[in-house]
Write a protein that holds these residues in place. Structure first.
Motif, PDB file in Angstrom:
ATOM      1  N   ASN A  87       0.856  -1.148   0.121  1.00 56.10           N
ATOM      2  CA  ASN A  87       0.144  -0.088  -0.020  1.00 56.10           C
ATOM      3  C   ASN A  87       0.920   1.411  -0.055  1.00 56.10           C
ATOM      4  OD1 ASN A  87      -3.361  -0.408   0.574  1.00 56.10           O
ATOM      5  ND2 ASN A  87      -1.940  -2.168   1.348  1.00 56.10           N
ATOM      6  N   LEU A  88       1.954   1.145   0.581  1.00 56.77           N
ATOM      7  CA  LEU A  88       2.805   2.583   0.698  1.00 56.77           C
ATOM      8  C   LEU A  88       3.928   2.528  -0.267  1.00 56.77           C
ATOM      9  CD1 LEU A  88       2.937   2.905   4.742  1.00 56.77           C
ATOM     10  CD2 LEU A  88       1.143   3.510   2.922  1.00 56.77           C
ATOM     11  N   GLN A  90       6.226   3.194  -3.358  1.00 56.39           N
ATOM     12  CA  GLN A  90       5.718   3.796  -4.781  1.00 56.39           C
ATOM     13  C   GLN A  90       7.057   3.538  -5.489  1.00 56.39           C
ATOM     14  OE1 GLN A  90       2.462   5.311  -5.447  1.00 56.39           O
ATOM     15  NE2 GLN A  90       2.300   4.766  -3.377  1.00 56.39           N
ATOM     16  N   PRO A  91       6.795   3.617  -6.798  1.00 56.50           N
ATOM     17  CA  PRO A  91       7.846   3.554  -7.816  1.00 56.50           C
ATOM     18  C   PRO A  91       8.818   4.425  -7.537  1.00 56.50           C
ATOM     19  CG  PRO A  91       5.767   3.456  -9.211  1.00 56.50           C
ATOM     20  CD  PRO A  91       5.706   4.037  -7.551  1.00 56.50           C
ATOM     21  N   LYS A  93      11.000   4.525  -4.907  1.00 60.99           N
ATOM     22  CA  LYS A  93      10.995   4.688  -3.478  1.00 60.99           C
ATOM     23  C   LYS A  93      11.546   3.352  -2.844  1.00 60.99           C
ATOM     24  CE  LYS A  93       9.397   8.985  -2.822  1.00 60.99           C
ATOM     25  NZ  LYS A  93      10.105   9.974  -2.192  1.00 60.99           N
ATOM     26  N   ALA A 144      10.196   5.516   1.177  1.00 65.06           N
ATOM     27  CA  ALA A 144       9.046   5.600   1.433  1.00 65.06           C
ATOM     28  C   ALA A 144       8.311   5.785   2.666  1.00 65.06           C
ATOM     29  CB  ALA A 144       8.219   4.420   0.645  1.00 65.06           C
ATOM     30  N   THR A 216      -4.638   5.159  -3.650  1.00 64.34           N
ATOM     31  CA  THR A 216      -4.647   3.885  -4.512  1.00 64.34           C
ATOM     32  C   THR A 216      -3.190   3.334  -4.514  1.00 64.34           C
ATOM     33  OG1 THR A 216      -6.464   4.824  -5.696  1.00 64.34           O
ATOM     34  CG2 THR A 216      -5.096   3.187  -6.936  1.00 64.34           C
ATOM     35  N   PRO A 217      -2.803   2.085  -4.296  1.00 64.53           N
ATOM     36  CA  PRO A 217      -1.474   1.587  -4.433  1.00 64.53           C
ATOM     37  C   PRO A 217      -0.994   1.598  -5.803  1.00 64.53           C
ATOM     38  CG  PRO A 217      -3.118   0.189  -3.146  1.00 64.53           C
ATOM     39  CD  PRO A 217      -3.763   1.072  -3.622  1.00 64.53           C
ATOM     40  N   SER A 218       0.186   1.825  -5.851  1.00 63.86           N
ATOM     41  CA  SER A 218       0.742   1.830  -7.069  1.00 63.86           C
ATOM     42  C   SER A 218       0.761   0.347  -7.642  1.00 63.86           C
ATOM     43  CB  SER A 218       2.153   2.365  -7.202  1.00 63.86           C
ATOM     44  OG  SER A 218       3.046   1.538  -6.173  1.00 63.86           O
ATOM     45  N   ARG A 226      -6.173  -4.006   0.728  1.00 62.85           N
ATOM     46  CA  ARG A 226      -5.950  -2.586   0.431  1.00 62.85           C
ATOM     47  C   ARG A 226      -6.358  -1.689   1.740  1.00 62.85           C
ATOM     48  NH1 ARG A 226      -8.663  -1.184  -5.547  1.00 62.85           N
ATOM     49  NH2 ARG A 226      -7.284  -2.774  -6.604  1.00 62.85           N
TER      50      ARG A 226
END
Length: 362
Positions: A87-88, A90-91, A93, A144, A216-218, A226
């Motif tokens: 969930n946390l 990100q690309p 990160k 992240a 919204t998760p990546s 979620r």
């Protein structure tokens, strides 16, 4: 009751006797409904009242400010090891961690399945017998979040203070010390905890998450994994673990009756100080595993002069009604888990046994 065991299990762990007796009284016919709470719909008014009260009490007792969601989910902390990065992360990160022992290591291993991970500090070189100092923590520029395990049940170490991570969300696995003391929740982006050590029975996991982190998760994440799913549906998207939440609600009522988090901390420190003093004053017969500035209020780990003597201690203590004093199989030794619900009288009985065991074997 006079035949209760001296319960030092690491989890599932001791529950307050008053809570168990109240649950026993209400088990078959909850508040005159003609049904057990276990039989009721999670959509019904009676259960919804229990659900809402549990959240309200947790917010009150733990000082959870506005801007945070409280979620009741399933799967234990082990599922959160995956849900957090899912969930946390990100690309571009990295999930950053402080490696403090067995549970932190499991969280790191799970996060590696979903992206880059960085160890920002570690006490592995010291066999995880301490919490790294704040000065040792090097958070990467692309972090992240920074993940910490607030209390390592196996090694018996606990964070005394937490790092200021600035704009990087601080994530904490508090499964074994949640609500053992007051905390400034605003320092954290996300807290998660399996209930079965300090809040209730196994089956429910508490997640406290800052609302701006719920998005919204990546990654492509299943609906049930979620945070947004549970947040939008007040943790009622599917059938929750209703009885475990009910029991958690009773434990929270008990905490409030004791005087809240500050009173619970005072009681926990009295228990821990008594046990550590017995270890320290034993003339090296008992040897604490954790360094003194990292000692846990919840899990007291110690060794004797030989494995043979440790086995004798475990066997004889069990015969005297003490339960759960063997150390975790991965590290050996001995461990007394003294969570919120463990009474001071049990700790006093343990230190009396320790003194007598030393007299006979020293």
């Amino acid at each position: 009751m006079t035949n209760r065991a001296y319960n030092f299990n690491a989890g599932p762990a001791a529950l307050p006797l008053e809570v168990l007796q109240q649950a026993q009284e209400q088990f078959v016919n909850y508040e005159g409904s003609g049904m057990s709470l276990m039989e009721m719909s999670h959509r019904g008014a009676i259960y919804e009242g229990v659900h809402q009260q549990a959240e309200a009490l947790l917010r009150e007792l733990f000082g959870i400010p506005e801007g945070y969601k409280v979620l009741f989910v399933q799967g234990g902390a082990s599922t959160q090891f995956a849900m957090v990065p899912m969930n946390l992360l990100q690309p571009g990160k990295a999930a950053s961690f402080v490696a403090t022992g067995s549970w932190a290591t499991k969280a790191i291993q799970e996060a590696k399945l979903f992206g880059e991970t960085v160890v920002a500090a570690s006490s592995e070189a010291d066999k995880y017998n301490r919490i790294p100092s704040l000065a040792e923590i090097a958070i990467p520029d692309n972090a992240a979040y920074l993940h910490v395990t607030s209390n390592e049940t196996i090694e018996g170490t606990q964070w005394a203070e937490y790092p200021d991570t600035g704009s990087v969300p601080l994530v904490a696995d508090m499964s074994s010390d949640i609500l053992c003391r007051p905390l400034d929740i605003s320092k954290f982006g996300l807290i998660y905890a399996g209930a079965q050590k300090n809040l209730g029975p196994s089956g429910v996991t508490i997640v406290i998450v800052r609302e701006d982190l719920i998005g919204t998760p990546s990654l492509t994440v299943p609906t049930m994994l979620r945070y947004s799913t549970h947040a939008k549906n007040d943790s009622l998207y599917n059938t929750p673990p209703t009885f475990a939440i009910y029991m958690t609600n009773l434990v929270l009522q008990w905490v409030k009756a004791q005087g809240g988090a500050a009173a619970i901390e005072q009681a926990n420190r009295e228990k821990a100080e008594l046990l550590y003093r017995t270890i320290d004053e034993s003339g090296d017969f008992y040897r604490g595993f954790a360094q003194k500035d990292s000692r846990s209020l919840m899990n007291v780990t110690f060794r004797l002069g030989s494995e043979e003597l440790e086995k004798k201690f475990a066997k004889e203590s069990e015969a005297e009604g003490f339960v759960g004093l063997k150390g975790h199989r991965s590290v050996g030794g001995l461990r007394a888990s003294i969570y919120n619900a463990v009474p001071l009288s049990s700790v006093r009985a343990l230190v009396d046994f320790m003194a007598e065991f030393q007299r006979r074997n020293g």
